[in-house]
Design an enzyme around this catalytic site. Structure first.
Site, PDB file in Angstrom:
ATOM      1  N   ASP A  24       0.743  -1.090  -0.059  1.00 33.42           N
ATOM      2  CA  ASP A  24       0.053  -0.065   0.016  1.00 33.42           C
ATOM      3  C   ASP A  24       0.914   1.350   0.091  1.00 33.42           C
ATOM      4  O   ASP A  24       2.093   1.216   0.094  1.00 33.42           O
ATOM      5  CB  ASP A  24      -0.839  -0.142   1.322  1.00 33.42           C
ATOM      6  CG  ASP A  24      -2.045   1.046   1.212  1.00 33.42           C
ATOM      7  OD1 ASP A  24      -2.303   1.632   0.094  1.00 33.42           O
ATOM      8  OD2 ASP A  24      -2.763   1.412   2.233  1.00 33.42           O
TER       9      ASP A  24
ATOM     10  N   ASP B 165      -8.697   3.706  -2.280  1.00 37.28           N
ATOM     11  CA  ASP B 165      -9.786   4.226  -1.098  1.00 37.28           C
ATOM     12  C   ASP B 165     -11.009   4.922  -1.662  1.00 37.28           C
ATOM     13  O   ASP B 165     -11.160   5.973  -1.471  1.00 37.28           O
ATOM     14  CB  ASP B 165      -9.035   5.117  -0.342  1.00 37.28           C
ATOM     15  CG  ASP B 165      -7.785   4.289   0.473  1.00 37.28           C
ATOM     16  OD1 ASP B 165      -7.708   3.023   0.295  1.00 37.28           O
ATOM     17  OD2 ASP B 165      -6.821   4.815   0.745  1.00 37.28           O
TER      18      ASP B 165
ATOM     19  N   GLU C 147       2.401   5.038  -4.293  1.00 37.89           N
ATOM     20  CA  GLU C 147       2.502   5.938  -5.229  1.00 37.89           C
ATOM     21  C   GLU C 147       3.908   6.363  -5.474  1.00 37.89           C
ATOM     22  O   GLU C 147       4.076   6.899  -6.737  1.00 37.89           O
ATOM     23  CB  GLU C 147       1.519   6.683  -5.255  1.00 37.89           C
ATOM     24  CG  GLU C 147      -0.042   6.117  -5.310  1.00 37.89           C
ATOM     25  CD  GLU C 147      -0.377   5.334  -4.199  1.00 37.89           C
ATOM     26  OE1 GLU C 147      -1.104   4.337  -4.328  1.00 37.89           O
ATOM     27  OE2 GLU C 147       0.058   5.523  -2.952  1.00 37.89           O
TER      28      GLU C 147
END
Length: 1426
Positions: free
Chosen positions: A1000, A1130, A1003
Site C-alpha cells: 500500500d 480508497d 505511489e
C-alpha cells in the site's frame, strides 16, 4: 543533413511507407574532427582528393594522434530519431553513440581513487572504461567466422602435437585433445554469451574484474597479456626454423626480421588489417587441413603407390598409449597450448561493428575448428605416425617443423612436393599466430591500462582506433626471436612455452566461472534469459563442466611436473626446474593476484553488487535492436524463416544521443517479435518528410488509425507533444486509472497520468495508477489500440480543433514517444496484443478467489479473531482474513504491536485459520521508519538501499511511522534486502506464516504536501550529471538516464496533478531524487509502486519457490499485472462509487492486462448503509477480487451486521463458489494469452452501437452477463440485451435479447440479474462450501446454453490450485455441444476423484431443460448422444 544508413533522405518520396523494422533518423550536420567544416566547405575523407601529397602526408601523420573526446562518435549529434519496428531487433543500432566522458580513456573519472586516505578500486568506473573503448569497430562477420574456425592455429597443433604423440601415444593424443576440445567448446559458448552481452575491451580481464574479483581480473589480464607476448618470439622462431626445412644453412635472423616486420605491418593497418590477414591465413589452413584429412585417409587405406594398408596397426604396435596415465596427463598442457587462441573471437568482439549479430555465428564455427583441426586430423596423425618414430624423438625443440607429425605422415607416404606444401602451411600458421599474439596482447594491455591495472600510456588509441603504444610495446618483445641462431634457443623456447602453456587454462576457467556468476546476477536482478541474444548451449551446466575440466588439467599437469616421465631419478633442483618449466603460469598468476589484493584490499564481487548493464550496446534499446534483427529475418526466403501475420507496430521517436529517459528494460521487458513483413502486416506506416508527420493505416480496410498531420510534433527536453486525428464522435476507452466514464468524454477532456494517493477517488483526476493505453473502437471497422510506453507525467487531451477535427493529444513532460500500435481487429484481440507487449498477467492461487475480510481499525488481535468467529456463526463463508497496519508496532513494517498484536497471538490466529483451510494476508508500506533502533532500517542502511538526497544523505519524508526513508528499487541491493526482511518476518516456522502480501501507499505517498519537509536533505532543483551525489551512486553517464540540467520540480509545462498545489512533488517523493541507476524520480515516479510489487512478488517466490505468490498493490503502471493484483483504492461508501467499480473493472481487466481486480466492497471511507452494502455484496461476487474493507474512521460493515446484507452475502458467495472453476478458468486463459476475464458488452457485439456506451453491465468471462441494480436504493433495473439468445442464470429461462432494453422490477436486496450468453457452456460445482478447499472436493454440473444454431462451447481448467509450476499435472478440457451430442475432450493430466454428475442442456423445445445424468470421471474424454 545526413541520415541513417537505412533510408537516404534524397531517395524518399514525399510520402513513403516503411516496413516494420526499418529505421528513419533525422540528424544535424556531421562533424568528425575540429576543423572539418570550415567556411562551409565539406570535409573530404582521408585519401580522397583535395590537398595533394602534402595533405595526404598530413592526414597520415594526423591519424596517429589521439582522438579528441568530443569528436569520438559513430554518428553525429542528433535532433531526433524515428524507429519503426516490429519489436525485437538485434545488433548494434546504427545510431549507437560512443562517448568518452567517463566511458573512454580520453577523459573521465580515475579508476584508482583515494577515500579516507586509503586506496580503493572503483569497479563501476573500470567497467565504464572498458565499455567505452575507442578501439575501431571494423571487424566484420566473415572476419570473426574465420578467426573462430582457423585463427591462431600454429605450432601448437602442427608441431607440438608431435611431442605429445611421442610422450602419450595416439590414444592419449586423441583423448587429451578431445577432452580439451569438449572443455573448450563449453568455455567458448560461455564466452560467446558474455561477449555478446558485453563486447568490451580486454574481455577476459574485464569479465573477471566485473564478476569475480578485481584482483583476479588484474591477474588474469596480465596472465593473458604475457601469454601472447611470449608467444610472439616463440612463433617467429618456429617460422625461422621452418625455413631450415628447405635450407639449413640460411641465417635464421634474416627471416626473424622479415616475419617480425610482416606481423608489425599487418597490425599497424589496424583491426581491419588483422581481420583481413586472418581471413586469408584461415582459408589457407582450412584448405590444408581438409586436404591433409583426405590425403591421410588415402594413405591409411593404402591408396599411395608405395604404401600399403595401415589401418590401426600403430595402435597395437608400438601401442595406443605410451607412459600410461602419466603420459596422458603430459599431453594436456600441450593440448591447451595448441588450443590457445580459440578464445580470441571473444576479445575481438569489442572491435566488431555488430557483435550481437556476428559473434554468435562465429562462436558456432568453433565446433568445426575443434572437430576438423584437432579431433579428426590428430586421429589420422595417430594412425599414420607411430609414437616411437625417430623423427619425433629427434626434434631440437617443439618449434622444429621437421618433427611435425603432419609433415612426417606425408613424407612417410613417399611424396616429394607435399611435405614442402605442408611446411609452407606451417609457415603461414606461425605468422598467423604471431599476428594474433600482437593483437591479443596489445588489446589486453590497452584494456588493463583503461582499468587502471597497467601504465596509462598503453591506453593510447589513435584516430584510427589502434592501441598504438600497446602494439609497439608487444611487437618489441618479438626481438627476442633473434636468439634463433643461439645454441640455447631450445631452452629459451621451453621457458617461453612455460609462461604461455597453462595461461590459457586460467583464462578459460575464469571465463566459465564469470559466466556462471553473470547468470546468477542476471537472475538476481530478475532479467529474462530471453533478453540474452546468444545463450550458451550448455547453460551454466556447460560452464561448470568447463571449469571442472580446466581444474583437472591443472591438477594433472602439476602431478606430471613434479613427477615427470623419465627413466632417470631427478634431483630436487631438477624436479623444481621441471615444475617451473611445466607450471610457471601458476606462480605468475599468484604473484599478480596477491600483489594487487595486498595493494587494494579488494574482495570478491557479490551477486547483488554486480554491474550487468554498463558496456551493453543493447542497454535500454532491446526493442529497437531486436527489431532490426527481425527486419533482416523478414527478408529471408521462406525456407529460412517462419512468420505469422503481424498485429503490432512499434514506432520509437527518440534522441539519437540516447540521453532522453526511456523506461528501463528490466522495469518493463519489451515484447518478442512476430517476424512479420510489410506484405503480411495489417498495420502500415507512412510518413511525410517535411514537415515531419506520420500515419498508421489498417491494410485490410484502408482506415487511417493514427495521423499526426494536423499539428507539428514538438520534441523538447521537458515537453514533447503529439496529436492524432480521431473520427467524429469517437469511442475511446482506457487511459486508466480514473473514476470517469468508461467511454471517455471527447470534448475538452484531460486525462492526467501521474500516480497519486487519491482518497475518495475524485473524478477528472489522476489516481493511483498510470496506464497510457487507449482502445479506439470503430464498430464494424474494427478496434485498435495505442500504447505509449512512457512513465513520465503527462496530460492526454481529447477535444475538437477550431476546424472541427476531433483529436487526441499527448502532452508529456519528458521521455520519448515509444508507441506500440495494436491492430486488433476484434476488441479481445487488442487486449491480447497489449498483454503480449506489457507481459501476461500472473496466475493467482485458487484460494484468492474466495471471500476476503479486512478493516483498518481492528484494535487487537482478539478483535480479528472475533470477526472470524462471527462470520462462522453467521454461516457466511470467509476464506481470507487481512491484517491492516493495526498489527504493526508504531506502524513499522516487519513488526507486531507487543500488546495488541503480540507475535504469539498472531501466530496462533494464522495457525487456526490454516487449520480451517483459511488464509491470512498482511499489509506492507514502502516508508521505512528512520530509527536507529529499528533493525529493518539498520540493515537497509548498511546495504545503502534507500533513496538519497543530493547531499548523499537518505531522503526523508513522512508516512505512517513518522519520519521515513524509501527503498530505491533500482539499487542492486534492494531486492536482496527486501527479500531478506520478508523471509525473516514471515518465516514459516518462527514468524508469521502469511499466504500473501499487500503493498500500500506505494505511489509513493508522502504526508509532506510540499518540498518544505526536512529541507536540510532536499535535493537541488536541477538534474546534474556530475554532482557529488550522482558521482557516488552512478559514476558515469549511461544511455537513457535523462538529459542533464532540467528543472525537475517545476517544468515549463504543468500537468494537471490534482494533489495540493498541483506540483509534481506534492504528497510524493521529490522528483529531483536520483535513483541508483542514475535516473530521476521525475522520470520514474509512475514506476515506483509496480517495482515495489515486483520486489515483493520476487521475495515471496524466494520464500516459497514452489507456490504461486499473491501480491495486492494499490499503485500500478503498465505491466503491473505480471506481478500483482490490484484493488481500486480508497473509495467511499457511496452509490456512485458502487457504480464506478464496474467501469474500473472493465478498464483494468479488458484494457490494462490486470485481470485480478476489484473494489473495497461496501466502500472504504465514510459509513456504509445496509441497502447499498447488500447490493455491493452481490456486485462484488461477480468481480475477480472480492474483499470487504473499511477505514478506521468508518463504522464496521462486516456482512453479518445487517439482515439484508447477510442474506445477500450468503447467496452471492454461494453462487460465486459454485462458479469458482469457471472464474479460475477465465483467469488461467488471461495468464496464458491475455484473453480478458471481464469485459464490456461491445467486446462480444462490436457492431452493436447500443453497447458502446454501456458502463453498468459487464461480461464476466465469456458466458455471464451481469446487470446489477445501479440506482440508489432501487429495486428495479433496466438493462440491455444484444440481439442474441440469452438464458436467465437463476431460472434457466430462455430469452431473446432482440437488441433492446429490458426491465426488471421488484428485485429483492439479495437479487441480481445474471444471464448466460447463448453458445456457451458453464462448468459449476454442484454445491458451495465454507472454504475454497471444500469447494474443490465437490462434483460438477455442466450447464449448456445453445446459441441460435444449436451449438455451444466451453472450457474447464483444473490443477492443484497453488503450484507455480504444475508441469503436466493439469487438465485443459474443452466441452462441445453440436445440438445432439455432447463431448469433453482435451488433456486430462490432473489427477482428481471429482466427477461430472450431470449435464444440463437449456433451450429445448418450448424452453424445455434437458438433463443427462452421469457420472463421468475427469480422467479422460467422455460424451453422450441424445
Amino acid at each position: 543533413m545526413t541520415v541513417d544508413r537505412e533510408i537516404e533522405m534524397g531517395q524518399l518520396d514525399r510520402t513513403r511507407s516503411l516496413a516494420e523494422g526499418s529505421t528513419f533518423t533525422v540528424r544535424r550536420q556531421s562533424r568528425t574532427s575540429d576543423g572539418d567544416h570550415h567556411h562551409g566547405h565539406p570535409h573530404n575523407a582521408v585519401g580522397v582528393g583535395g590537398g595533394g601529397m602534402k595533405a595526404r602526408v598530413g592526414r597520415l601523420i594526423d591519424s596517429f594522434r589521439r582522438e579528441h573526446p568530443e569528436n569520438v562518435r559513430y554518428h553525429d549529434d542528433p535532433s531526433f530519431a524515428l524507429h519503426v519496428t516490429d519489436p525485437e531487433g538485434a545488433g548494434d543500432s546504427p545510431t549507437t553513440t560512443r562517448t568518452t566522458n567517463g566511458f573512454g580513456s580520453a577523459s573521465g573519472v580515475a579508476v584508482v581513487r583515494q577515500q579516507n586516505g586509503e586506496r580503493y578500486y572503483d569497479l563501476r568506473t573500470a567497467n565504464s572504461r572498458t565499455a567505452g573503448t575507442l578501439l575501431a569497430r571494423e571487424l566484420k562477420g566473415r572476419h570473426l567466422q574465420m578467426i573462430a574456425i582457423g585463427g591462431s592455429i600454429g605450432t601448437g597443433l602442427f608441431v607440438a602435437s608431435g611431442k605429445a604423440l611421442s610422450e602419450g601415444g595416439p590414444a592419449a593424443l586423441l583423448i587429451a585433445y578431445t577432452f580439451v576440445g569438449v572443455m573448450l567448446y563449453c568455455t567458448v559458448q560461455a564466452l560467446g554469451e558474455l561477449a555478446v552481452i558485453f563486447p568490451v575491451a580486454g574481455s577476459f580481464s574485464a569479465f573477471s574484474t566485473r564478476f569475480l574479483d578485481p584482483s583476479w581480473g588484474f591477474a588474469m589480464g596480465w596472465n593473458y597479456a604475457l601469454q601472447w607476448i611470449v608467444v610472439l618470439p616463440l612463433e617467429i622462431i618456429a617460422g625461422a626454423m621452418t625455413i631450415g626445412y628447405w635450407n639449413e644453412s640460411l641465417n635464421k635472423s634474416i627471416f626473424v626480421a622479415v616475419f617480425l616486420l610482416v606481423i608489425i605491418t599487418i597490425n599497424l593497418f589496424g583491426v581491419k588489417g588483422y581481420g583481413e590477414a586472418e581471413f586469408v591465413f584461415a582459408i589457407v589452413k582450412v584448405t590444408a587441413v581438409v586436404g591433409f584429412i583426405l590425403l591421410g585417409i588415402v594413405i591409411n587405406i593404402g591408396g599411395t603407390p608405395t604404401g600399403g594398408y595401415i589401418g590401426g596397426k600403430y595402435w597395437s604396435d608400438p601401442g595406443a598409449f605410451n607412459n600410461g596415465f602419466k603420459g596422458l596427463c603430459s599431453v594436456f598442457v600441450t593440448a591447451a597450448f595448441a588450443f590457445a587462441g580459440t578464445e580470441l573471437v571473444g576479445l575481438a568482439a569489442a572491435e566488431t561493428a555488430n557483435p550481437r549479430k556476428s559473434l554468435p555465428t562465429a562462436i558456432k564455427q568453433v565446433f568445426w575448428r575443434i572437430t576438423l583441426f584437432y579431433i579428426v586430423s590428430l586421429a589420422l596423425v595417430g594412425l599414420l605416425v607411430p609414437y616411437n618414430e625417430p623423427r619425433l624423438l629427434g626434434a631440437k625443440s617443439i618449434a622444429d617443423a621437421s618433427a611435425s607429425p603432419f609433415v612426417i605422415a606425408i613424407e612417410s607416404a613417399g611424396t616429394t612436393i607435399l611435405p614442402s606444401i605442408m611446411n609452407g602451411v606451417i609457415l603461414v600458421s606461425v605468422i598467423s599466430v604471431g599476428n594474433s599474439s600482437v593483437f591479443g596482447s596489445s588489446r589486453t594491455l590497452a584494456a588493463l591500462a583503461e582499468l587502471g591495472q597497467a601504465p596509462k600510456v598503453f591506453a593510447y588509441v589513435d584516430r584510427r582506433g589502434r592501441p598504438l603504444v600497446a602494439i609497439l610495446a608487444t611487437s618489441s618483445v618479438g626481438l627476442l626471436a633473434f636468439m634463433a641462431n643461439s645454441k640455447v634457443h631450445g631452452q629459451i623456447f621451453d621457458w617461453l612455452l612455460a609462461i604461455s602453456g597453462l595461461s590459457s587454462v586460467f583464462t578459460w576457467g575464469s571465463t566459465c566461472l564469470a559466466h556462471v556468476r553473470l547468470r546468477k546476477a542476471w537472475a538476481y536482478h530478475h532479467r529474462s534469459v530471453s533478453d540474452i541474444a546468444f545463450r550458451a548451449q550448455g547453460g551454466t551446466i556447460g560452464s561448470w563442466i568447463g571449469l571442472f575440466c580446466n581444474c583437472l588439467i591443472l591438477v594433472g599437469q602439476c602431478w606430471v611436473a613434479i613427477w615427470p616421465i623419465t627413466n632417470e631419478p631427478l634431483s630436487p633442483s631438477q624436479r623444481a626446474q621441471n615444475f617451473f618449466l611445466q607450471c610457471l603460469a601458476i606462480p605468475v598468476v599468484l604473484i599478480f593476484l596477491i600483489g594487487h589484493k595486498l595493494y587494494y584490499r579488494t574482495s570478491y564481487i557479490k551477486v547483488e553488487d554486480m554491474d550487468i548493464d554498463t558496456g551493453r550496446r543493447d542497454f535500454g534499446r532491446l526493442g529497437i535492436i531486436k527489431a532490426q534483427e527481425e527486419e533482416e529475418r523478414a527478408s529471408w526466403p521462406k525456407w529460412k524463416r517462419v512468420y505469422r501475420t503481424d498485429s503490432r507496430l512499434h514506432v520509437l521517436i527518440t534522441d539519437t544521443d540516447y540521453e532522453v529517459f526511456q523506461v528501463q528494460e528490466h522495469a518493463l521487458p519489451r515484447p518478442r517479435s512476430q517476424n512479420a513483413t510489410t506484405s503480411t502486416s495489417d498495420l502500415q506506416f507512412g510518413f511525410t518528410q517535411s514537415p515531419f508527420t506520420f500515419s498508421v493505416t489498417r491494410r485490410s480496410t484502408g482506415d487511417i488509425l493514427f495521423d499526426t498531420a494536423d499539428t507539428p510534433l514538438i520534441f523538447e527536453t521537458q515537453y514533447i507533444r503529439l496529436r492524432t486525428r480521431l473520427p467524429s464522435n469517437p469511442n475511446i476507452y482506457g487511459l486508466g486509472e480514473h473514476s470517469d466514464d468508461f467511454r471517455l468524454p471527447t470534448k475538452d477532456y484531460t486525462r492526467t497520468l501521474w500516480n497519486s494517493e487519491s482518497p475518495n477517488i475524485p473524478p477528472n483526476a489522476n489516481l493511483y495508477g498510470s496506464h497510457p493505453v487507449y482502445f479506439d473502437h470503430r464498430g464494424a471497422a474494427g478496434t485498435h489500440g495505442v500504447f505509449l510506453l512512457s512513465s513520465n507525467g503527462m496530460d492526454i487531451k481529447l477535444g475538437t480543433s477550431d476546424q472541427g477535427q476531433q483529436y487526441l493529444e499527448y502532452n508529456v513532460i519528458g521521455g520519448v514517444f515509444d508507441f506500440y500500435f495494436l491492430a486488433g481487429p476484434r476488441p479481445a484481440d487488442v487486449s491480447k496484443q497489449y498483454a503480449d507487449v506489457v507481459g501476461l498477467p500472473a496466475f493467482v492461487p485458487y484460494w484468492a478467489l474466495g471471500f476476503h475480510q479486512c478493516k483498518y481499525g481492528y484494535k487487537t488481535i482478539d478483535d480479528v479473531r472475533q470477526v472470524v468467529r462471527n462470520y462462522s456463526d453467521a454461516g457466511i463463508p470467509l476464506e481470507t482474513m487481512w491484517g491492516d497496519i493495526d498489527y504493526m508496532d508504531g506502524h513499522r513494517d516487519f513488526t507486531t504491536n507487543p500488546v495488541n498484536y503480540s507475535l504469539e497471538k498472531v501466530q496462533e490466529l494464522v495457525q487456526s485459520l490454516h487449520g480451517n483451510d483459511q488464509h491470512y494476508v498482511q499489509i506492507l508500506d514502502p516508508g521505512i521508519h528512520r530509527a536507529e533502533n529499528y533493525p529493518t532500517y539498520i540493515r537497509g542502511a548498511e546495504k545503502d538501499v534507500f533513496l538519497k538526497a543530493e547531499d548523499g544523505s537518505f531522503y526523508r519524508g513522512r508516512q505512517w511511522p513518522g519520519e521515513v526513508v524509501w527503498p530505491d528499487w533500482f539499487h542492486s541491493n534492494t531486492q536482496g534486502w527486501w527479500t531478506d526482511e520478508i523471509k525473516r518476518f514471515y518465516d514459516t516456522a518462527s514468524g508469521i506464516n502469511v499466504d500473501g502480501l499487500w503493498v500500500d501507499m506505494n505511489e509513493a505517498s508522502n504526508f509532506c504536501e510540499t518540498t518544505d519537509c526536512f529541507p536540510s536533505s532536499s535535493a537541488g532543483t536541477r538534474a546534474t550529471r556530475n554532482g557529488s551525489y550522482i558521482d557516488k551512486r552512478y559514476a558515469d553517464p549511461v544511455p537513457f538516464k535523462g538529459v542533464p540540467n532540467r528543472d525537475l520540480f517545476k517544468p515549463a509545462y504543468r500537468i494537471q496533478n490534482h494533489k495540493y498545489t498541483g506540483e509534481l512533488s506534492a504528497n510524493t517523493l521529490y522528483t529531483n531524487i536520483t535513483n541508483a541507476d542514475g535516473t530521476h524520480q521525475y522520470d520514474t515516479h509512475n514506476l515506483y509502486g509496480t517495482m515495489m510489487a515486483a520486489a515483493t512478488h520476487n521475495a515471496l517466490i524466494s520464500r516459497k519457490p514452489t507456490l504461486r505468490p499473491f501480491v495486492l498493490t494499490r499503485s500500478t503502471f503498465a505491466g503491473a499485472g505480471r506481478v500483482a493484483a490490484h484493488w481500486f483504492g480508497d473509495n467511499a461508501s457511496r452509490w456512485d462509487h458502487y457504480r464506478i467499480t464496474i467501469r474500473q473493472l472493465m478498464s483494468f481487466a479488458a484494457m490494462h492486462a490486470m485481470p485480478f481486480v476489484g473494489s473495497d466492497v461496501c466502500g472504504f471511507n465514510e459509513n456504509a448503509t445496509e441497502k447499498m452494502c447488500a447490493r455491493w455484496a452481490l456486485l462484488g461476487a461477480f468481480q475477480p477480487f472480492y474483499r470487504n474493507h473499511a477505514d478506521s474512521s468508518a463504522n464496521q460493515q462486516e456482512f453479518y451486521l445487517w439482515p439484508n446484507v447477510t442474506k445477500a452475502a450468503k447467496k452471492a458467495i454461494d453462487t460465486r463458489y459454485k462458479l469458482l472453476d469457471y472464474i479460475y478458468t477465465s483467469l488461467w486463459k488471461a495468464s496464458t494469452d491475455g484473453t480478458p476475464n471481464a469485459s464490456p458488452l461491445w467486446f462480444f457485439y462490436p457492431s452493436d452501437s447500443n453497447t458502446f456506451g454501456i458502463q453498468t453491465q459487464w461480461m464476466f468471462g465469456d458466458a455471464l452477463l451481469i446487470s446489477p441494480v445501479v440506482d440508489d436504493n432501487a429495486t428495479s433495473v433496466s438493462f440491455y440485451l444484444p440481439d442474441d439468445l440469452w438464458y436467465d442464470f437463476w431460472s434457466f429461462e430462455q430469452k431473446a435479447g432482440g437488441g433492446q432494453t429490458h426491465r426488471l422490477d421488484g428485485l429483492d436486496w439479495d437479487e441480481i440479474p445474471v444471464h448466460i450468453r447463448g453458445g456457451t457452456i458453464v462448468p459449476m460445482r454442484t454445491e458451495s462450501g465454507n472454504t475454497t478447499a471444500q469447494v474443490r472436493a465437490k462434483n460438477f454440473n455442466i450447464i449448456v446454453a445453445p446459441a441460435k444454431d444449436g451449438t455451444a462451447r466451453g472450457e474447464l481448467y483444473l490443477d492443484d490450485g497453488v503450484s507455480s509450476d504444475v508441469d503436466s499435472n493439469k487438465s485443459e478440457i474443452v466441452f462441445y455441444w453440436d445440438g445432439q451430442s455432447f463431448a469433453a475432450n482435451g488433456t486430462f493430466g490432473f489427477d482428481t476423484d471429482v466427477q461430472v454428475e450431470r449435464v444440463v442442456i437449456l433451450g429445448g423445445e418450448g424452453g424445455q431443460v434437458k438433463t443427462q445424468e452421469g457420472p463421468w470421471g475427469l480422467g479422460g474424454a467422455f460424451g453422450f448422444h441424445l
